[in-house]
Scaffold this motif. Structure first.
Motif, short mmCIF file in Angstrom:
data_model
loop_
_atom_site.label_atom_id
_atom_site.label_comp_id
_atom_site.label_asym_id
_atom_site.label_seq_id
_atom_site.Cartn_x
_atom_site.Cartn_y
_atom_site.Cartn_z
N THR A 52 0.96 -1.10 0.16
CA THR A 52 -0.07 0.06 0.03
C THR A 52 0.94 1.21 -0.03
O THR A 52 0.62 2.16 -0.63
N LYS A 53 2.00 1.30 1.03
CA LYS A 53 2.97 2.35 0.68
C LYS A 53 3.47 2.53 -0.74
O LYS A 53 3.51 3.73 -1.11
N ALA A 54 3.89 1.48 -1.36
CA ALA A 54 4.43 1.52 -2.48
C ALA A 54 3.27 2.15 -3.66
O ALA A 54 3.57 2.92 -4.38
N ILE A 55 2.10 1.71 -3.42
CA ILE A 55 0.88 2.54 -4.33
C ILE A 55 0.84 3.62 -4.16
O ILE A 55 0.71 4.73 -4.85
N ASP A 56 0.88 4.12 -2.84
CA ASP A 56 0.72 5.54 -2.44
C ASP A 56 1.80 6.49 -3.11
O ASP A 56 1.57 7.49 -3.39
N MET A 57 2.96 5.98 -3.14
CA MET A 57 4.33 6.53 -3.82
C MET A 57 4.04 6.86 -5.21
O MET A 57 4.43 7.60 -5.96
N CYS A 58 3.64 5.53 -6.01
CA CYS A 58 3.88 5.38 -7.22
C CYS A 58 2.26 4.80 -7.74
O CYS A 58 2.39 3.62 -8.00
N PRO A 59 1.37 5.39 -7.89
CA PRO A 59 -0.26 4.58 -8.01
C PRO A 59 -0.33 4.31 -9.30
O PRO A 59 -1.35 3.60 -9.72
N ASN A 60 0.83 4.39 -10.43
CA ASN A 60 0.41 3.89 -11.62
C ASN A 60 1.33 2.49 -11.97
O ASN A 60 1.56 2.38 -13.30
N ASN A 61 1.88 2.09 -10.92
CA ASN A 61 2.73 0.75 -11.22
C ASN A 61 1.84 -0.46 -10.88
O ASN A 61 1.17 -0.79 -9.87
N ALA A 62 1.60 -1.22 -12.15
CA ALA A 62 0.47 -2.31 -12.00
C ALA A 62 1.25 -3.28 -11.06
O ALA A 62 0.23 -4.15 -10.62
N SER A 63 2.48 -3.58 -11.08
CA SER A 63 3.01 -4.74 -10.33
C SER A 63 2.70 -4.35 -8.81
O SER A 63 2.58 -5.54 -8.01
N TYR A 64 2.57 -3.26 -8.46
CA TYR A 64 2.38 -2.93 -6.92
C TYR A 64 0.78 -3.40 -6.73
O TYR A 64 0.67 -4.02 -5.52
N TYR A 65 -0.13 -3.03 -7.58
CA TYR A 65 -1.27 -3.45 -7.39
C TYR A 65 -1.67 -5.05 -7.50
O TYR A 65 -2.19 -5.78 -6.81
N GLY A 66 -0.93 -5.72 -8.38
CA GLY A 66 -0.87 -7.27 -8.55
C GLY A 66 -0.38 -7.82 -7.03
O GLY A 66 -1.08 -8.78 -6.76
N ASN A 67 0.76 -7.26 -6.63
CA ASN A 67 1.34 -7.81 -5.42
C ASN A 67 0.41 -7.71 -4.17
O ASN A 67 0.12 -8.65 -3.27
N ARG A 68 -0.35 -6.53 -4.36
CA ARG A 68 -1.35 -6.40 -3.07
C ARG A 68 -2.30 -7.10 -3.31
O ARG A 68 -2.86 -7.75 -2.47
N ALA A 69 -2.89 -7.42 -4.51
CA ALA A 69 -3.95 -8.49 -4.77
C ALA A 69 -3.41 -9.82 -4.35
O ALA A 69 -4.49 -10.38 -3.77
N ALA A 70 -2.32 -10.10 -4.51
CA ALA A 70 -1.95 -11.31 -4.25
C ALA A 70 -2.16 -11.77 -2.75
O ALA A 70 -2.39 -12.78 -2.12
N THR A 71 -1.61 -10.64 -1.85
CA THR A 71 -1.56 -10.53 -0.65
C THR A 71 -3.22 -10.69 0.05
O THR A 71 -3.36 -11.33 0.92
N LEU A 72 -3.97 -9.72 -0.66
CA LEU A 72 -5.31 -9.90 -0.11
C LEU A 72 -5.98 -11.16 -0.52
O LEU A 72 -6.72 -11.57 0.27
N MET A 73 -5.72 -11.83 -1.75
CA MET A 73 -5.75 -13.27 -1.71
C MET A 73 -5.65 -14.20 -0.65
O MET A 73 -6.37 -15.21 -0.07
#
Length: 156
Positions: A52-73
């Protein structure tokens, strides 16, 4: 005045703004790496926090959202994970893992048709992807069993 960090967009900027942009990317990557370390230790709550911190810093990076999705799963939060997986493929439609995670979330939420579309998109991007091949095969087998080949639930 501080510049807004846009991680995936290259814009003409003055020297200080470029420096801040690079600093934001480095800091976001550091947060992602910390998230990866927590994920590897199966500490999914901390991994979530760092992604989430990574996304807050760079909200246009697909892999950050992908990693957080994996974690949420891994935390069983499939509806939230679906949102992150969908955001990852909106940002980068060629992100195969994003489509795979989107498919798994749809499947976990009971939407086999949407899951199949996600897995098929992953196969379009990487026709040799064993995970996508397996998932599409399982869904098709299930649908044939469930529907008896008619497209409707069988009353066997």
């Amino acid at each position: 005045m501080a510049a807004t960090a846009e991680c995936d967009v290259v814009m003409a900027a003055t020297e200080p703004e470029l420096l801040e942009d690079e600093d934001a990317k480095r800091e976001a990557e550091s947060f992602k790496e910390q998230g990866n370390a927590y994920y590897a230790k199966k500490d999914y709550n901390e991994a979530y926090n760092y992604y989430t911190k990574a996304i807050d810093m760079c909200p246009n990076n697909a892999s950050y959202y992908g990693n957080r999705a994996a974690t949420l799963m891994m935390l069983g939060r499939f509806r939230e994970a679906l949102g992150d997986a969908q955001q990852s493929v909106r940002l980068d439609d060629s992100f195969v893992r994003g489509h795979l995670r989107e498919g798994k979330c749809h499947l976990s939420l009971g939407n086999a048709m949407a899951a199949c579309r996600s897995f098929q998109r992953a196969l379009e991007l990487d026709h040799k992807n064993a995970q996508a091949q397996q998932e599409v095969g399982l869904i098709c087998s299930y649908e044939r069993w469930w529907c008896g080949g008619s497209g409707k639930k069988s009353d066997q």
